[in-house]
Scaffold this motif. Structure first.
Motif, short mmCIF file in Angstrom:
data_model
loop_
_atom_site.label_atom_id
_atom_site.label_comp_id
_atom_site.label_asym_id
_atom_site.label_seq_id
_atom_site.Cartn_x
_atom_site.Cartn_y
_atom_site.Cartn_z
N SER A 136 0.80 -1.22 0.00
CA SER A 136 0.00 0.00 0.00
C SER A 136 0.84 1.28 0.00
CB SER A 136 -0.94 0.01 1.20
OG SER A 136 -0.22 -0.06 2.40
N VAL A 137 2.14 1.18 0.31
CA VAL A 137 2.98 2.39 0.35
C VAL A 137 4.08 2.37 -0.70
CG1 VAL A 137 2.51 2.60 2.82
CG2 VAL A 137 4.70 1.62 2.05
N LYS A 138 4.19 1.29 -1.45
CA LYS A 138 5.24 1.20 -2.47
C LYS A 138 5.10 2.33 -3.48
CE LYS A 138 6.23 -3.75 -2.30
NZ LYS A 138 6.11 -5.06 -3.00
N GLY A 139 6.23 2.96 -3.78
CA GLY A 139 6.22 4.08 -4.73
C GLY A 139 5.90 5.42 -4.09
N ARG A 140 5.45 5.40 -2.83
CA ARG A 140 5.12 6.65 -2.14
C ARG A 140 6.02 6.90 -0.93
NH1 ARG A 140 0.38 7.28 0.33
NH2 ARG A 140 0.08 5.06 0.80
N PHE A 141 6.39 5.85 -0.23
CA PHE A 141 7.21 5.97 0.98
C PHE A 141 8.62 5.47 0.68
CE2 PHE A 141 3.70 5.52 4.46
CZ PHE A 141 2.97 6.52 3.84
N THR A 142 9.61 6.09 1.34
CA THR A 142 10.99 5.66 1.23
C THR A 142 11.62 5.60 2.62
OG1 THR A 142 11.21 6.70 -0.94
CG2 THR A 142 13.24 6.11 0.21
N ILE A 143 12.13 4.43 2.98
CA ILE A 143 12.84 4.28 4.24
C ILE A 143 14.34 4.42 3.97
CG2 ILE A 143 12.96 1.75 4.06
CD1 ILE A 143 12.63 1.63 7.12
N SER A 144 15.03 5.10 4.87
CA SER A 144 16.47 5.28 4.72
C SER A 144 17.10 5.36 6.10
CB SER A 144 16.79 6.55 3.90
OG SER A 144 16.30 7.70 4.55
N ARG A 145 18.41 5.31 6.14
CA ARG A 145 19.10 5.37 7.43
C ARG A 145 20.39 6.16 7.29
NH1 ARG A 145 19.72 -0.52 9.17
NH2 ARG A 145 20.87 0.40 10.93
N ASP A 146 20.78 6.80 8.39
CA ASP A 146 22.05 7.50 8.49
C ASP A 146 22.77 6.91 9.70
OD1 ASP A 146 24.17 9.23 8.93
OD2 ASP A 146 23.04 11.00 8.37
N ASN A 147 23.71 6.02 9.43
CA ASN A 147 24.39 5.33 10.53
C ASN A 147 25.26 6.29 11.35
OD1 ASN A 147 23.22 2.87 9.90
ND2 ASN A 147 24.92 2.23 8.59
N ALA A 148 25.73 7.37 10.74
CA ALA A 148 26.53 8.34 11.49
C ALA A 148 25.69 9.08 12.53
CB ALA A 148 27.16 9.33 10.53
N LYS A 149 24.38 9.16 12.26
CA LYS A 149 23.48 9.86 13.19
C LYS A 149 22.60 8.91 13.98
CE LYS A 149 23.19 14.09 10.38
NZ LYS A 149 22.30 15.04 9.66
N ASN A 150 22.79 7.60 13.78
CA ASN A 150 21.95 6.61 14.47
C ASN A 150 20.47 6.90 14.28
OD1 ASN A 150 24.32 5.48 15.35
ND2 ASN A 150 23.88 5.67 17.53
N THR A 151 20.10 7.21 13.05
CA THR A 151 18.74 7.64 12.76
C THR A 151 18.20 6.92 11.53
OG1 THR A 151 19.15 9.82 13.74
CG2 THR A 151 17.27 9.63 12.26
N VAL A 152 16.94 6.54 11.61
CA VAL A 152 16.23 5.99 10.46
C VAL A 152 15.11 6.95 10.10
CG1 VAL A 152 14.69 4.59 11.92
CG2 VAL A 152 15.07 3.94 9.54
N TYR A 153 14.84 7.06 8.80
CA TYR A 153 13.86 8.01 8.30
C TYR A 153 12.75 7.28 7.53
CZ TYR A 153 17.77 11.17 9.14
OH TYR A 153 18.81 11.87 9.72
N LEU A 154 11.61 7.93 7.44
CA LEU A 154 10.55 7.48 6.55
C LEU A 154 10.02 8.71 5.81
CD1 LEU A 154 8.96 4.94 5.69
CD2 LEU A 154 7.17 5.66 7.29
N GLN A 155 10.39 8.82 4.54
CA GLN A 155 9.88 9.89 3.70
C GLN A 155 8.55 9.43 3.12
OE1 GLN A 155 11.15 13.05 2.95
NE2 GLN A 155 9.16 13.33 1.93
N MET A 156 7.52 10.20 3.37
CA MET A 156 6.16 9.84 2.95
C MET A 156 5.65 10.90 1.99
SD MET A 156 4.61 8.48 6.57
CE MET A 156 4.52 10.12 7.25
N ASN A 157 5.41 10.51 0.76
CA ASN A 157 4.89 11.40 -0.28
C ASN A 157 3.51 10.93 -0.73
OD1 ASN A 157 7.39 12.78 -0.25
ND2 ASN A 157 8.23 11.41 -1.80
#
Length: 115
Positions: free
Chosen positions: A62-83
């Motif tokens: 249901s979110v394919k093509g709209r959401f993108t998960i990513s991570r920044d290991n230097a910042k110990n942070t995971v993101y979820l970009q939701m369009n």
């Protein structure tokens, strides 16, 4: 002590975008698979996206093509970009990590999509 803190939620109109963040501490973040879940009002918590330690990703259909998960290991942070957000994306969003067989969750961040 493992700690996860989500941020970035809010209220947007349909078609809008948000970027969620989850800051992780107390664990070797770079070696861990990270997951985003969401729980709509009155419903169960469901998996939305996964990112492995090597950067491989998976999404619920249901979110394919709209959401993108990513991570920044230097910042110990995971993101979820939701369009292209839809009203059915309205939910409390949680990040998750499994460590030594135990699930760890943040407090959640609310996303509301409404006109």
């Amino acid at each position: 002590q493992v700690r996860l803190v989500e941020s970035g939620g809010g209220s947007v109109q349909p078609g809008g975008s948000l970027r969620l963040s989850c800051a992780v501490s107390g664990i070797m973040f770079s070696s861990k698979t990270m997951r985003w879940y969401r729980q709509p009002p009155g419903k169960e918590r469901d998996l939305v996206a996964v990112i492995g330690s090597g950067g491989g990703t998976n999404y619920v259909d249901s979110v394919k093509g709209r959401f993108t998960i990513s991570r920044d290991n230097a910042k110990n942070t995971v993101y979820l970009q939701m369009n292209s957000l839809k009203p059915e994306d309205t939910a409390l969003y949680y990040c998750n990590i499994v460590h030594l067989g135990s699930n760890y969750w943040g407090q959640g961040t609310q996303v509301t999509v409404s006109s």
